[in-house]
Design a protein around this motif. Structure first.
Motif, PDB file in Angstrom:
ATOM      1  N   ARG A 381       0.828  -1.204   0.000  1.00  0.00           N
ATOM      2  CA  ARG A 381       0.000   0.000   0.000  1.00  0.00           C
ATOM      3  C   ARG A 381       0.865   1.258   0.000  1.00  0.00           C
ATOM      4  O   ARG A 381       0.496   2.260  -0.575  1.00  0.00           O
ATOM      5  CB  ARG A 381      -0.910  -0.001   1.228  1.00  0.00           C
ATOM      6  CG  ARG A 381      -1.996  -1.073   1.180  1.00  0.00           C
ATOM      7  CD  ARG A 381      -2.921  -0.949   2.362  1.00  0.00           C
ATOM      8  NE  ARG A 381      -3.622   0.319   2.352  1.00  0.00           N
ATOM      9  CZ  ARG A 381      -4.420   0.729   3.330  1.00  0.00           C
ATOM     10  NH1 ARG A 381      -4.606  -0.026   4.392  1.00  0.00           N
ATOM     11  NH2 ARG A 381      -5.030   1.894   3.249  1.00  0.00           N
ATOM     12  N   LYS A 382       2.032   1.193   0.666  1.00  0.00           N
ATOM     13  CA  LYS A 382       2.921   2.341   0.705  1.00  0.00           C
ATOM     14  C   LYS A 382       4.056   2.150  -0.286  1.00  0.00           C
ATOM     15  O   LYS A 382       4.675   1.089  -0.356  1.00  0.00           O
ATOM     16  CB  LYS A 382       3.488   2.538   2.117  1.00  0.00           C
ATOM     17  CG  LYS A 382       2.570   3.307   3.045  1.00  0.00           C
ATOM     18  CD  LYS A 382       3.319   3.795   4.272  1.00  0.00           C
ATOM     19  CE  LYS A 382       2.409   4.679   5.120  1.00  0.00           C
ATOM     20  NZ  LYS A 382       3.127   5.215   6.306  1.00  0.00           N
ATOM     21  N   LYS A 383       4.342   3.204  -1.035  1.00  0.00           N
ATOM     22  CA  LYS A 383       5.424   3.164  -2.005  1.00  0.00           C
ATOM     23  C   LYS A 383       6.763   3.114  -1.277  1.00  0.00           C
ATOM     24  O   LYS A 383       6.942   3.768  -0.240  1.00  0.00           O
ATOM     25  CB  LYS A 383       5.344   4.422  -2.880  1.00  0.00           C
ATOM     26  CG  LYS A 383       5.901   4.237  -4.275  1.00  0.00           C
ATOM     27  CD  LYS A 383       5.582   5.471  -5.107  1.00  0.00           C
ATOM     28  CE  LYS A 383       6.019   5.281  -6.541  1.00  0.00           C
ATOM     29  NZ  LYS A 383       5.705   6.472  -7.361  1.00  0.00           N
ATOM     30  N   THR A 384       7.714   2.369  -1.802  1.00  0.00           N
ATOM     31  CA  THR A 384       9.040   2.248  -1.202  1.00  0.00           C
ATOM     32  C   THR A 384      10.090   2.742  -2.186  1.00  0.00           C
ATOM     33  O   THR A 384       9.903   2.679  -3.401  1.00  0.00           O
ATOM     34  CB  THR A 384       9.333   0.791  -0.805  1.00  0.00           C
ATOM     35  OG1 THR A 384       9.094  -0.058  -1.938  1.00  0.00           O
ATOM     36  CG2 THR A 384       8.441   0.359   0.352  1.00  0.00           C
ATOM     37  N   TYR A 385      11.204   3.222  -1.633  1.00  0.00           N
ATOM     38  CA  TYR A 385      12.251   3.835  -2.450  1.00  0.00           C
ATOM     39  C   TYR A 385      13.592   3.189  -2.151  1.00  0.00           C
ATOM     40  O   TYR A 385      13.859   2.745  -1.016  1.00  0.00           O
ATOM     41  CB  TYR A 385      12.302   5.348  -2.181  1.00  0.00           C
ATOM     42  CG  TYR A 385      11.018   6.049  -2.542  1.00  0.00           C
ATOM     43  CD1 TYR A 385      10.823   6.563  -3.816  1.00  0.00           C
ATOM     44  CD2 TYR A 385       9.980   6.176  -1.618  1.00  0.00           C
ATOM     45  CE1 TYR A 385       9.635   7.196  -4.170  1.00  0.00           C
ATOM     46  CE2 TYR A 385       8.793   6.808  -1.960  1.00  0.00           C
ATOM     47  CZ  TYR A 385       8.633   7.316  -3.231  1.00  0.00           C
ATOM     48  OH  TYR A 385       7.457   7.933  -3.574  1.00  0.00           O
TER      49      TYR A 385
END
Length: 557
Positions: A381-385
């Motif tokens: 659900r949360k974008k990761t970098y």
């Protein structure tokens, strides 16, 4: 003032007209959607460390588009402002004329309660339109986020729904008689009750010309008790309206909430807090059958309590998090107050797009670009970098594909659990602040003759708008601007919204302004109380009343 003076003779007709104009005003606010353009982006920005591609810079092609919104919404709000006055002024006097003296507080309290519920529901219903601040005043992210522009096609439905609801009340309102059954008996009983009036108001004959309106208006403006009570109501509303304007921003920045969550919570605090205070204030005033003096004492007591509760709010705040370039200098490689550091200078990042991320070093970065992140994934659900050149320390974790995550989208965990305590204090403050709304209206209606009650409330609302609801949002907005430590400045040099605030300064300014407003409420009410008390004691011009005690009657004769 015109509505209060001329509408007092045909209240129901004005109620119907108000319902129609409220619906029409809402419809005007929704009209700009007809020619709305879906793609209004000027600058395409990739939020990771890549070169910014400017599609077209510094154009003013949207000026007419923005003006269209401004004109329609201003016209719609103006129409709703005019339409609201018969409900606030004539509606209150209509209730007072058709119920017993000590029952009016309950019904006026219900009316004020519903007004606050509507105000708070506006925040809750509109909250989904408040997106996370990635779409700045100058740029739009070209990558998109799960239909981030879908709201552009649905925002007008809220206004259309409000218009339909308002128009559905036209027929029920038109069915009400100008005088409710039993109102003649109630009015006769009220005429026998003892009242104190200014000598200039007793037995005053009021005509229907503009000259009569100006004369009576000037007499009311010279009534110190009426003006002090009106100023008291204005300062009270200044706190409520100002809190409604500033509370979502305060919650968002003080407790690390997203804009939609902060807006919803603000609405959920405003709805029960303000509404409960208005309702309970009316019920208490009616149940205890308070006189004018008792009503003013009640206002002063509840204002002092809300003032004490307000002081505790300064103690409920979170410690500021580390923010790269603001209060953290990229591990000594950068400078405070500058988001650009050697680790991200090759990325040519823009501060026009605020998309905060939390690094594994528990430091917040303005955007993935300023953290030097080279690529991203959306596996959860949360974008990761990943491969973030500015993030060198912290716990290393791997994703499902075995790549090491450097940062995640969103703000860092503040590890601050004071939000429930803050909500409790601000809720209690709003409740006790709302206590004074109905008693002030009841007191104003009792210190003037029956034929001038609508006009007295009209004077009250003139003072309230000039000194309360108009400057309120601006004053609290300025306190927020003084707390700003970093704001959006786009490629064209235009200043946009504030991105980052000084939490401590924000808390003190928010509470300080509210404290001064509450203090003014107490001062104005106290002044009105002593003026009223002195004038009643000195007055020898008392209307004839029915006296049951023969000894008292003999003494007066």
């Amino acid at each position: 003032m015109f509505i209060a003076f001329y509408g007092d003779r045909k209240k129901v007709t004005w109620f119907v007209a108000s319902s129609f104009l409220i619906g029409l005003g809402s419809l005007l606010c929704a009209l700009p959607f007809i020619n709305e353009e879906k793609n209004k982006s000027k600058v395409g920005i990739e939020d990771i460390c890549t070169e910014i591609k400017v599609v077209s810079g510094c154009q003013s092609s949207d000026a007419s588009f923005q003006s269209k919104y401004l004109y329609f919404i201003t016209l719609g709000q103006t129409m709703q402002g005019i339409a609201g006055m018969p409900l606030y002024i004539l509606g209150t006097t209509f209730i007072d004329e058709n119920v017993a003296t000590h029952s009016a507080g309950i019904y006026v309290g219900i009316a004020e309660c519903m007004s606050m519920i509507g105000y708070g529901m506006g925040y809750v219903i509109g909250a989904p339109l408040v997106k996370v601040p990635e779409n700045s005043t100058s740029a739009t992210n070209t990558t998109g986020t799960n239909g981030s522009t879908e709201w552009l096609w649905t925002w007008w439905i809220r206004f259309l729904s409000a218009a339909l609801i308002a128009w559905f009340t036209l027929i029920p309102l038109s069915c009400f008689p100008h005088n409710m059954p039993g109102s003649t008996r109630i009015k006769a009983a009220k005429r026998k009750q003892r009242h104190w009036f200014d000598s200039k108001l007793k037995d005053l004959q009021v005509g229907t010309s503009i000259k009569d309106l100006c004369a009576v208006f000037w007499i009311l403006m010279k009534n110190p008790v009426l003006i002090c009570l009106s100023l008291s109501k204005a300062t009270e509303y200044l706190v409520i309206i100002g809190a409604a304007e500033f509370l979502p921003i305060y919650l968002e920045n003080q407790f690390m909430l997203t804009p939609p969550a902060a807006t919803i919570l603000a609405g959920l605090v405003l709805i029960p807090g303000g509404a409960l205070g208005q309702l309970l204030g009316g019920i208490i005033a009616s149940t205890l059958e308070m006189s004018c003096k008792a009503l003013m004492r009640f206002i002063m007591a509840t204002s002092v309590i809300s003032l004490i509760l307000l002081m505790f709010i300064t103690l409920v705040r979170c410690n500021p998090l580390q923010f790269a370039g603001i209060n953290e200098d990229y591990d000594g490689e950068g400078q405070l107050g500058n988001l650009t550091a050697p680790c991200n200078e090759k990325c040519r990042c823009s501060s026009s797009v605020y998309s905060s991320i939390c690094g594994r070093d528990d430091i917040e970065y303005f955007s993935p670009c300023f953290a030097g992140c080279m690529y991203s994934k959306a596996l959860t659900r949360k974008k990761t970098y990943y491969n973030c050149s500015c993030i060198k320390e912290g716990l290393i974790t791997a994703d499902e594909e075995g790549d090491f995550i450097d940062a995640r989208r969103g703000k860092c965990d503040a590890k601050c659990y004071k939000l429930p305590l803050f909500v409790a204090f601000i809720f209690s403050t709003l409740v006790f602040s709302g206590f004074s709304g109905v008693p002030i209206a009841l007191t104003i209606m009792r210190i003037v003759p029956v034929q001038l009650r609508s006009l007295a409330l009209g004077v009250c609302y003139v003072v309230l708008r000039i000194f309360g609801t108009i400057p309120g949002p601006s004053i609290f907005k300025m306190s927020g601007e003084n707390s700003c430590i970093f704001r959006d400045v786009n490629e064209c040099g235009y200043t946009g919204r504030c991105w980052i605030y000084n939490k401590t300064r924000m808390a003190y300014l928010f509470v300080g302004i509210s404290f001064l407003c509450k203090l003014c409420t107490i001062i104005f009410t106290t002044t009105a109380f002593f003026m009223y008390k002195r004038q009643v004691n000195e007055s020898t011009d008392i209307p004839n009343i029915t006296v049951k005690n023969p000894k008292v009657k003999k003494e007066r004769n």
